[in-house]
Design a protein around this motif. Structure first.
Motif, PDB file in Angstrom:
ATOM      1  N   THR B  95       1.194  -1.293   0.275  1.00 28.09           N
ATOM      2  CA  THR B  95      -0.312   0.149  -0.094  1.00 28.09           C
ATOM      3  C   THR B  95       0.990   0.976   0.176  1.00 28.09           C
ATOM      4  N   ARG B  96       0.459   2.121  -0.765  1.00 22.65           N
ATOM      5  CA  ARG B  96       1.426   3.401  -0.717  1.00 22.65           C
ATOM      6  C   ARG B  96       1.298   4.330   0.654  1.00 22.65           C
ATOM      7  N   PRO B  97       2.180   4.565   1.355  1.00 23.98           N
ATOM      8  CA  PRO B  97       2.036   5.140   2.457  1.00 23.98           C
ATOM      9  C   PRO B  97       0.996   6.125   2.448  1.00 23.98           C
ATOM     10  N   SER B  98       0.697   6.778   1.224  1.00 23.94           N
ATOM     11  CA  SER B  98      -0.585   8.311   1.283  1.00 23.94           C
ATOM     12  C   SER B  98      -2.553   7.425   1.165  1.00 23.94           C
ATOM     13  N   GLY B  99      -1.994   5.703   1.516  1.00 28.22           N
ATOM     14  CA  GLY B  99      -3.392   5.256   1.625  1.00 28.22           C
ATOM     15  C   GLY B  99      -3.606   5.081  -0.133  1.00 28.22           C
ATOM     16  N   ASN B 100      -2.857   5.394  -1.393  1.00 30.68           N
ATOM     17  CA  ASN B 100      -3.992   5.925  -2.570  1.00 30.68           C
ATOM     18  C   ASN B 100      -3.353   4.636  -3.611  1.00 30.68           C
ATOM     19  N   GLY B 101      -3.701   3.754  -3.623  1.00 31.62           N
ATOM     20  CA  GLY B 101      -3.283   2.569  -4.056  1.00 31.62           C
ATOM     21  C   GLY B 101      -2.163   2.170  -4.172  1.00 31.62           C
ATOM     22  N   ARG B 102      -1.777   1.291  -4.830  1.00 24.23           N
ATOM     23  CA  ARG B 102      -0.707  -0.179  -4.267  1.00 24.23           C
ATOM     24  C   ARG B 102       0.592   0.316  -5.737  1.00 24.23           C
ATOM     25  N   TYR B 103       1.667  -0.709  -4.942  1.00 24.38           N
ATOM     26  CA  TYR B 103       2.692  -0.427  -6.037  1.00 24.38           C
ATOM     27  C   TYR B 103       3.451  -1.996  -5.769  1.00 24.38           C
ATOM     28  N   THR B 104       3.808  -2.350  -6.693  1.00 24.52           N
ATOM     29  CA  THR B 104       3.962  -3.899  -6.456  1.00 24.52           C
ATOM     30  C   THR B 104       5.875  -3.675  -7.249  1.00 24.52           C
ATOM     31  N   VAL B 105       6.279  -4.776  -6.448  1.00 25.71           N
ATOM     32  CA  VAL B 105       7.891  -5.240  -6.602  1.00 25.71           C
ATOM     33  C   VAL B 105       7.825  -6.666  -7.333  1.00 25.71           C
ATOM     34  N   SER B 106       8.872  -7.110  -8.258  1.00 24.86           N
ATOM     35  CA  SER B 106       9.828  -7.476  -9.008  1.00 24.86           C
ATOM     36  C   SER B 106       9.857  -8.565  -7.798  1.00 24.86           C
ATOM     37  N   ALA B 107       9.628 -10.451  -8.445  1.00 26.80           N
ATOM     38  CA  ALA B 107      10.327 -11.313  -7.159  1.00 26.80           C
ATOM     39  C   ALA B 107      11.839 -10.997  -7.217  1.00 26.80           C
ATOM     40  N   ASN B 108      12.850 -10.973  -6.294  1.00 26.98           N
ATOM     41  CA  ASN B 108      13.909 -11.466  -5.255  1.00 26.98           C
ATOM     42  C   ASN B 108      14.586  -9.462  -6.128  1.00 26.98           C
ATOM     43  N   GLU B 109      13.341  -8.544  -5.896  1.00 25.94           N
ATOM     44  CA  GLU B 109      13.933  -7.491  -5.555  1.00 25.94           C
ATOM     45  C   GLU B 109      13.603  -6.976  -4.353  1.00 25.94           C
ATOM     46  N   THR B 110      14.642  -6.101  -4.500  1.00 26.06           N
ATOM     47  CA  THR B 110      14.142  -5.013  -3.269  1.00 26.06           C
ATOM     48  C   THR B 110      13.045  -3.690  -3.384  1.00 26.06           C
ATOM     49  N   PRO B 111      12.349  -4.534  -1.967  1.00 19.70           N
ATOM     50  CA  PRO B 111      11.278  -3.305  -2.187  1.00 19.70           C
ATOM     51  C   PRO B 111      11.374  -1.600  -2.068  1.00 19.70           C
ATOM     52  N   LEU B 112      11.240  -0.791  -3.590  1.00 16.78           N
ATOM     53  CA  LEU B 112      11.209   0.263  -3.416  1.00 16.78           C
ATOM     54  C   LEU B 112       9.999   1.053  -4.123  1.00 16.78           C
ATOM     55  N   ASP B 113      10.140   1.669  -2.692  1.00 21.74           N
ATOM     56  CA  ASP B 113       8.464   2.950  -2.811  1.00 21.74           C
ATOM     57  C   ASP B 113       8.719   3.715  -4.062  1.00 21.74           C
ATOM     58  N   ASP B 114       8.034   3.599  -4.940  1.00 31.93           N
ATOM     59  CA  ASP B 114       8.409   4.199  -6.209  1.00 31.93           C
ATOM     60  C   ASP B 114       7.461   5.816  -6.229  1.00 31.93           C
ATOM     61  N   THR B 115       6.808   6.114  -4.766  1.00 36.91           N
ATOM     62  CA  THR B 115       6.279   7.160  -4.609  1.00 36.91           C
ATOM     63  C   THR B 115       7.208   8.630  -4.342  1.00 36.91           C
ATOM     64  N   PHE B 116       8.552   8.333  -4.311  1.00 36.08           N
ATOM     65  CA  PHE B 116       9.256   9.316  -3.528  1.00 36.08           C
ATOM     66  C   PHE B 116       9.456  10.926  -5.015  1.00 36.08           C
ATOM     67  N   LYS B 117       8.497  11.567  -3.734  1.00 40.38           N
ATOM     68  CA  LYS B 117       8.754  12.509  -4.756  1.00 40.38           C
ATOM     69  C   LYS B 117       8.595  13.816  -4.181  1.00 40.38           C
ATOM     70  N   ASP B 118       9.289  14.907  -4.318  1.00 37.63           N
ATOM     71  CA  ASP B 118       9.684  15.819  -2.864  1.00 37.63           C
ATOM     72  C   ASP B 118      10.029  17.047  -3.873  1.00 37.63           C
ATOM     73  N   THR B 119      10.230  18.452  -3.261  1.00 38.47           N
ATOM     74  CA  THR B 119      10.242  19.741  -4.147  1.00 38.47           C
ATOM     75  C   THR B 119      10.496  20.461  -2.007  1.00 38.47           C
ATOM     76  N   ARG B 120      12.604  20.551  -2.214  1.00 40.40           N
ATOM     77  CA  ARG B 120      11.666  21.661  -1.237  1.00 40.40           C
ATOM     78  C   ARG B 120      12.979  23.351  -1.564  1.00 40.40           C
ATOM     79  N   VAL B 121      12.462  24.187  -0.758  1.00 42.73           N
ATOM     80  CA  VAL B 121      13.006  25.505  -0.608  1.00 42.73           C
ATOM     81  C   VAL B 121      13.770  26.142   0.801  1.00 42.73           C
ATOM     82  N   GLN B 122      15.207  26.087   0.865  1.00 43.24           N
ATOM     83  CA  GLN B 122      15.793  26.659   1.933  1.00 43.24           C
ATOM     84  C   GLN B 122      16.038  27.687   1.711  1.00 43.24           C
ATOM     85  N   LEU B 123      15.924  28.260   2.987  1.00 44.44           N
ATOM     86  CA  LEU B 123      16.142  30.151   2.896  1.00 44.44           C
ATOM     87  C   LEU B 123      17.566  29.565   4.134  1.00 44.44           C
ATOM     88  N   ASN B 124      18.786  30.497   4.335  1.00 45.15           N
ATOM     89  CA  ASN B 124      19.766  30.579   5.079  1.00 45.15           C
ATOM     90  C   ASN B 124      19.841  32.013   5.806  1.00 45.15           C
TER      91      ASN B 124
END
Lengths: 74, 433
Positions: B95-124
């Motif tokens: 199940t995706r972390p957001s709860g919206n849908g799921r993702y599948t991982v092939s046999a013998n593969e390390t499970p990766l979450d393909d929904t990793f997506k972010d944009t960041r802005v930083q000010l110092n």
């Protein structure tokens, strides 16, 4: 281990305070030290980028600067 | 010869000292413009995370020794990230972390979450100014905002110079507050990851679970942590060619430090995954490090070596060695770089578990707090342009080798590579003007 490291650190600081008067240069001997490539952090931008990468991919942070946080990448 | 040189140097220093006021005022006028430094970096892992980061930094001197540093950072992340779940000889579905849908991982593969997506802005922003005597004060603030993460911080540091500015002793304090608000809320630690799918048209598809299963796995929408950092440092000039630095840093983190996107697989005696549970990390962490750096100017080139030892109360210990060799090349320079990192795992790190952990215990299968080494090899090349600006390029390879912390692999897991290496490339361009 941490106690030993603290002790070592204390020794370093004490050595510095007591021995530093014999170390160093005169103000007019700073021509090499004044070069950009001799600054301890010669590229702050590269240091910031590296810190961000390794903070995201490894469990350690800090050392050169604050251990900090600043992103949700870890 | 040397004597006459040092005499003339002394004489010129004395003459400069006589005219110190007019010299500095002329210099101040010259250096009052903003000095800008910028970089664009690409970071790409094979089959995993891709990131692009842009930094623009500006520094301005307002009056003698009074500096304002501003830095703007923008980065964007896409790709897939290891979830902590263990590979299996069959297809797995998550199940995706957001709860919206799921993702599948092939046999013998390390499970990766393909929904990793972010944009960041930083000010110092950082303000530095001299105080009475030999003291320098520096104060600053930062703000970093991502879609689901907010980090705020302030800092202050005081430095004092001794021994004709050959020794600098400094102390700094930084306070931070980070808040995480992930889409879909925060999972309950150690709770079983539910099976729930929202079909693309928004209608729940209850064949593998229900929205109430997903809601039951969440107990709040956001949480935060507070960070107190201390930094003590000594910088010492040894001689004309040699400068050193020694730091001790301490960090106390109090609050939510679990990664809400990570899970741990519960496997049976045959190594077959029964279910995946959300990871759990302690809500307190104390980090320490000692850092030593030396820079030595050879006849033309510069050697820069640093070492850090890090330890914390999660059981993590690490060693980092970093070396750079700056050498002139034509009008510019070439700088090879090597960094080696070695880390021992956190006490609660387990690549998988064979039974449901006890309530309130901690467990994480995130390889980043596991046993690993990292090797970085890089090369930079930079040169000044005719207009006085400077451009540089950097390329690096970064390889993480994840190692077995000594677990007894069982059943089907024996035949799988559950500790795959992570390879990344870094390309970067800097421009200073």
């Amino acid at each position: 281990m941490s106690f030993q490291v603290r002790k070592l650190l204390l020794v370093i600081v004490v050595l510095h305070v007591s021995a530093c008067s014999s170390l160093g240069v005169k103000p007019w001997e700073r021509n090499l030290l004044a070069k950009k490539q001799m600054a301890l952090t010669s590229s702050p931008i590269n240091a910031a980028l590296d810190d961000h990468i390794y903070f995201s991919k490894e469990a350690s942070s800090g050392g050169r600067g604050f251990a900090g946080g600043g992103c949700g990448c870890n | 010869m040397n004597k006459s040189l040092s005499f003339s140097a002394a004489l010129s220093a004395a003459v400069s000292a006589l005219f110190v006021a007019p010299v500095t005022s002329v210099k101040a006028e010259e250096s009052n413009a903003w000095k800008l430094d910028s970089a664009v970096m690409y970071y790409g892992e094979t089959d995993r995370v891709q990131a692009v980061e842009v930094i623009v930094g500006g520094k301005k001197e307002f009056e003698d020794g009074h500096f304002l540093d501003l830095k703007f950072t923008f980065d964007t992340l896409t790709g897939a990230s290891a979830t902590g779940a263990v590979a299996q000889p069959n297809i797995q579905s998550f199940t995706r972390p957001s709860g919206n849908g799921r993702y599948t991982v092939s046999a013998n593969e390390t499970p990766l979450d393909d929904t990793f997506k972010d944009t960041r802005v930083q000010l110092n922003a950082q303000w530095t100014q001299p105080l009475k005597g030999e003291y320098t004060l520096s104060t600053g603030a930062h703000l970093s905002k991502e879609y689901d993460y907010l980090s705020l911080g302030i800092n202050a540091g005081l430095a004092r110079e001794f021994n004709q500015k050959n020794t600098t002793v400094s102390a700094g304090l930084s306070l931070g507050q980070d808040t995480i608000t992930p889409e879909g809320g925060l999972p309950i630690p150690l709770y079983e990851m539910p099976h729930y799918i929202n079909s693309p048209n928004g209608q729940p598809n209850n064949t593998e679970g229900s929205s109430s299963d997903f809601d039951a796995s969440r107990d709040r929408s956001s949480d935060s942590k507070q960070i107190v950092d201390l930094l003590f440092g000594v910088t010492q000039v040894i001689n004309r060619r040699f400068i050193t630095q020694f730091n001790y840093s301490y960090s106390n983190v109090d609050g939510y430090q679990t990664d809400p996107f990570k899970v741990v697989s519960v496997v049976d005696e045959n190594g077959v995954t029964l279910n995946n549970i959300y990871e759990s990390r302690p809500d307190k962490r104390q980090k320490n490090s000692v850092y030593a750096q030396g820079k030595y100017h050879l006849s033309k080139s510069v050697v820069d070596v640093s070492y850090r030892y890090f330890w914390d109360d999660w059981g993590i210990k690490s060693n980092s060695i970093d070396a750079k060799y700056w050498m002139p090349m034509g009008k510019g320079y070439l700088e090879p770089h090597i960094r080696y990192y070695q880390q021992d795992e956190a006490d609660f790190y387990q690549p998988f578990v064979t039974r449901q952990p006890e309530v309130d215990s901690n467990v994480s299968a995130d390889y980043r707090i596991g046993k690993l080494t990292g090797l970085t090899l890089g090369l930079s090349y930079g040169f000044p342009l005719n207009n006085g600006h400077e451009i540089s390029f950097r390329a690096e390879l970064y390889r993480q080798k994840v190692t077995d912390p000594g677990v007894n692999n069982i059943g089907v897991i024996n035949q799988l590579d559950i500790f795959p290496d992570v390879d990344a490339v870094i390309f970067q361009t800097n421009y200073s003007f």
